[in-house]
Motif scaffolding. Structure first.
Motif, PDB file in Angstrom:
ATOM      1  N   ASP A   1      67.179  27.160  48.553  1.00  0.00           N
ATOM      2  CA  ASP A   1      66.572  28.413  49.006  1.00  0.00           C
ATOM      3  C   ASP A   1      65.209  28.241  49.656  1.00  0.00           C
ATOM      4  O   ASP A   1      64.731  29.139  50.364  1.00  0.00           O
ATOM      5  CB  ASP A   1      66.450  29.403  47.839  1.00  0.00           C
ATOM      6  CG  ASP A   1      67.797  29.978  47.419  1.00  0.00           C
ATOM      7  OD1 ASP A   1      68.815  29.597  48.030  1.00  0.00           O
ATOM      8  OD2 ASP A   1      67.841  30.799  46.479  1.00  0.00           O
ATOM      9  N   THR A   2      64.536  27.112  49.390  1.00  0.00           N
ATOM     10  CA  THR A   2      63.197  26.892  49.962  1.00  0.00           C
ATOM     11  C   THR A   2      63.222  25.961  51.171  1.00  0.00           C
ATOM     12  O   THR A   2      62.177  25.687  51.766  1.00  0.00           O
ATOM     13  CB  THR A   2      62.230  26.317  48.901  1.00  0.00           C
ATOM     14  OG1 THR A   2      62.773  25.103  48.363  1.00  0.00           O
ATOM     15  CG2 THR A   2      62.002  27.303  47.769  1.00  0.00           C
ATOM     16  N   ARG A   3      64.404  25.514  51.533  1.00  0.00           N
ATOM     17  CA  ARG A   3      64.539  24.508  52.596  1.00  0.00           C
ATOM     18  C   ARG A   3      63.897  24.947  53.910  1.00  0.00           C
ATOM     19  O   ARG A   3      63.284  24.150  54.616  1.00  0.00           O
ATOM     20  CB  ARG A   3      66.025  24.198  52.805  1.00  0.00           C
ATOM     21  CG  ARG A   3      66.287  23.044  53.783  1.00  0.00           C
ATOM     22  CD  ARG A   3      67.764  22.705  53.801  1.00  0.00           C
ATOM     23  NE  ARG A   3      68.197  22.252  52.480  1.00  0.00           N
ATOM     24  CZ  ARG A   3      69.468  22.230  52.071  1.00  0.00           C
ATOM     25  NH1 ARG A   3      70.417  22.672  52.879  1.00  0.00           N
ATOM     26  NH2 ARG A   3      69.783  21.800  50.886  1.00  0.00           N
ATOM     27  N   PHE A   4      64.054  26.218  54.255  1.00  0.00           N
ATOM     28  CA  PHE A   4      63.541  26.687  55.552  1.00  0.00           C
ATOM     29  C   PHE A   4      62.268  27.511  55.404  1.00  0.00           C
ATOM     30  O   PHE A   4      61.884  28.256  56.303  1.00  0.00           O
ATOM     31  CB  PHE A   4      64.622  27.503  56.270  1.00  0.00           C
ATOM     32  CG  PHE A   4      65.879  26.717  56.519  1.00  0.00           C
ATOM     33  CD1 PHE A   4      65.888  25.671  57.422  1.00  0.00           C
ATOM     34  CD2 PHE A   4      67.038  27.000  55.813  1.00  0.00           C
ATOM     35  CE1 PHE A   4      67.040  24.927  57.642  1.00  0.00           C
ATOM     36  CE2 PHE A   4      68.204  26.272  56.019  1.00  0.00           C
ATOM     37  CZ  PHE A   4      68.199  25.224  56.937  1.00  0.00           C
ATOM     38  N   GLY A   5      61.609  27.356  54.268  1.00  0.00           N
ATOM     39  CA  GLY A   5      60.366  28.081  54.021  1.00  0.00           C
ATOM     40  C   GLY A   5      59.144  27.209  54.261  1.00  0.00           C
ATOM     41  O   GLY A   5      59.133  26.334  55.131  1.00  0.00           O
ATOM     42  N   VAL A   6      58.111  27.438  53.450  1.00  0.00           N
ATOM     43  CA  VAL A   6      56.854  26.674  53.571  1.00  0.00           C
ATOM     44  C   VAL A   6      57.100  25.227  53.162  1.00  0.00           C
ATOM     45  O   VAL A   6      57.702  24.958  52.104  1.00  0.00           O
ATOM     46  CB  VAL A   6      55.762  27.311  52.669  1.00  0.00           C
ATOM     47  CG1 VAL A   6      54.463  26.546  52.777  1.00  0.00           C
ATOM     48  CG2 VAL A   6      55.561  28.777  53.050  1.00  0.00           C
ATOM     49  N   ASP A   7      56.638  24.291  53.979  1.00  0.00           N
ATOM     50  CA  ASP A   7      56.933  22.868  53.765  1.00  0.00           C
ATOM     51  C   ASP A   7      56.514  22.372  52.388  1.00  0.00           C
ATOM     52  O   ASP A   7      57.282  21.680  51.704  1.00  0.00           O
ATOM     53  CB  ASP A   7      56.254  22.011  54.849  1.00  0.00           C
ATOM     54  CG  ASP A   7      56.940  22.156  56.202  1.00  0.00           C
ATOM     55  OD1 ASP A   7      58.080  22.675  56.231  1.00  0.00           O
ATOM     56  OD2 ASP A   7      56.340  21.757  57.216  1.00  0.00           O
ATOM     57  N   TRP A   8      55.279  22.702  51.972  1.00  0.00           N
ATOM     58  CA  TRP A   8      54.799  22.134  50.710  1.00  0.00           C
ATOM     59  C   TRP A   8      55.568  22.695  49.509  1.00  0.00           C
ATOM     60  O   TRP A   8      55.777  21.986  48.519  1.00  0.00           O
ATOM     61  CB  TRP A   8      53.287  22.318  50.549  1.00  0.00           C
ATOM     62  CG  TRP A   8      52.800  23.693  50.199  1.00  0.00           C
ATOM     63  CD1 TRP A   8      52.339  24.637  51.052  1.00  0.00           C
ATOM     64  CD2 TRP A   8      52.706  24.270  48.889  1.00  0.00           C
ATOM     65  NE1 TRP A   8      51.971  25.774  50.375  1.00  0.00           N
ATOM     66  CE2 TRP A   8      52.177  25.583  49.039  1.00  0.00           C
ATOM     67  CE3 TRP A   8      53.000  23.830  47.594  1.00  0.00           C
ATOM     68  CZ2 TRP A   8      51.947  26.436  47.963  1.00  0.00           C
ATOM     69  CZ3 TRP A   8      52.767  24.676  46.517  1.00  0.00           C
ATOM     70  CH2 TRP A   8      52.257  25.951  46.692  1.00  0.00           C
ATOM     71  N   ILE A   9      56.002  23.958  49.604  1.00  0.00           N
ATOM     72  CA  ILE A   9      56.799  24.537  48.518  1.00  0.00           C
ATOM     73  C   ILE A   9      58.160  23.846  48.446  1.00  0.00           C
ATOM     74  O   ILE A   9      58.672  23.570  47.360  1.00  0.00           O
ATOM     75  CB  ILE A   9      56.949  26.064  48.704  1.00  0.00           C
ATOM     76  CG1 ILE A   9      55.586  26.748  48.451  1.00  0.00           C
ATOM     77  CG2 ILE A   9      58.017  26.636  47.766  1.00  0.00           C
ATOM     78  CD1 ILE A   9      55.600  28.257  48.595  1.00  0.00           C
TER      79      ILE A   9
END
Length: 201
Positions: free
Chosen positions: A181-189
């Protein structure tokens, strides 16, 4: 033969102490009138507690203090969200508190929601529902809670302790979903999510 009232009472007792609910949580069992009369009767008998109009809980009791504990704010917020059919996600310091990364209860308890902006008083605390874009509410409840917590902490404040705490709160399936779910979000997250998904040493 069990009455509708018995079924309502049984559901409340199964949920256990601290659980918050509204009349809508029982409309699959009985009519609105029957539910309202039952909840009013249980309140008068001291079995449940009325938190505000249409919202109740089964209070937790501290034997040492000999009295009822304050309402569970997260439970109350979720009961309100179910009643209104809102999606909610705890935000900021409150998200970190619920995830066990902070012992401080913030002065402002904020939930992002797809519903309208609204403030609700529960006991001595105010819950603030803040309308947010769908992107901020993306993901399942636990995953969204982790993302909001990481956003609150910031990249520089996420170390081994925070990663271990979050990892322990998630099932292996939830850890994998967090990465997805975080793959296409903020890089560091996304980088933190991958570290959370790794097996601890």
């Amino acid at each position: 033969m069990e009455s509708m009232r018995d079924h309502i009472v049984a559901r409340i007792e199964r949920a256990g102490e601290g659980r918050a609910f509204s009349a809508k949580d029982f409309l699959d069992i009985a009519s609105r009138t029957t539910v309202d009369v039952t909840l009013a009767s249980l309140t008068q008998a001291g079995k449940i507690r009325r938190l505000r109009r249409g919202l109740y809980d089964m209070p937790r009791v501290n034997p040492a203090l000999g009295g009822e504990l304050s309402p569970d704010i997260d439970e109350a917020a979720r009961a309100i969200a179910r009643r209104q059919r809102w999606k909610i996600v705890p935000e900021g310091a409150w998200a970190a508190n619920l995830l066990g990364l902070s012992t401080q209860v913030p002065s402002k308890i904020i939930y992002l929601t797809d519903g309208p902006n609204k403030e609700v008083l529960i006991g001595r605390r105010t819950i603030q529902f803040k309308h947010a874009r769908p992107k901020a509410l993306a993901g399942d409840g636990k995953i969204a809670l982790v993302v909001q917590t990481l956003r609150h902490l910031g990249k520089e404040n996420v170390g081994p302790h925070q990663i271990d705490t979050v990892r322990a709160s998630l099932t292996p399936a939830e850890r994998r979903k967090l990465v997805k779910d975080t793959r296409f979000g903020v890089d560091w997250i996304y980088d933190v999510a991958k570290r959370i998904a790794e097996q601890s040493a």
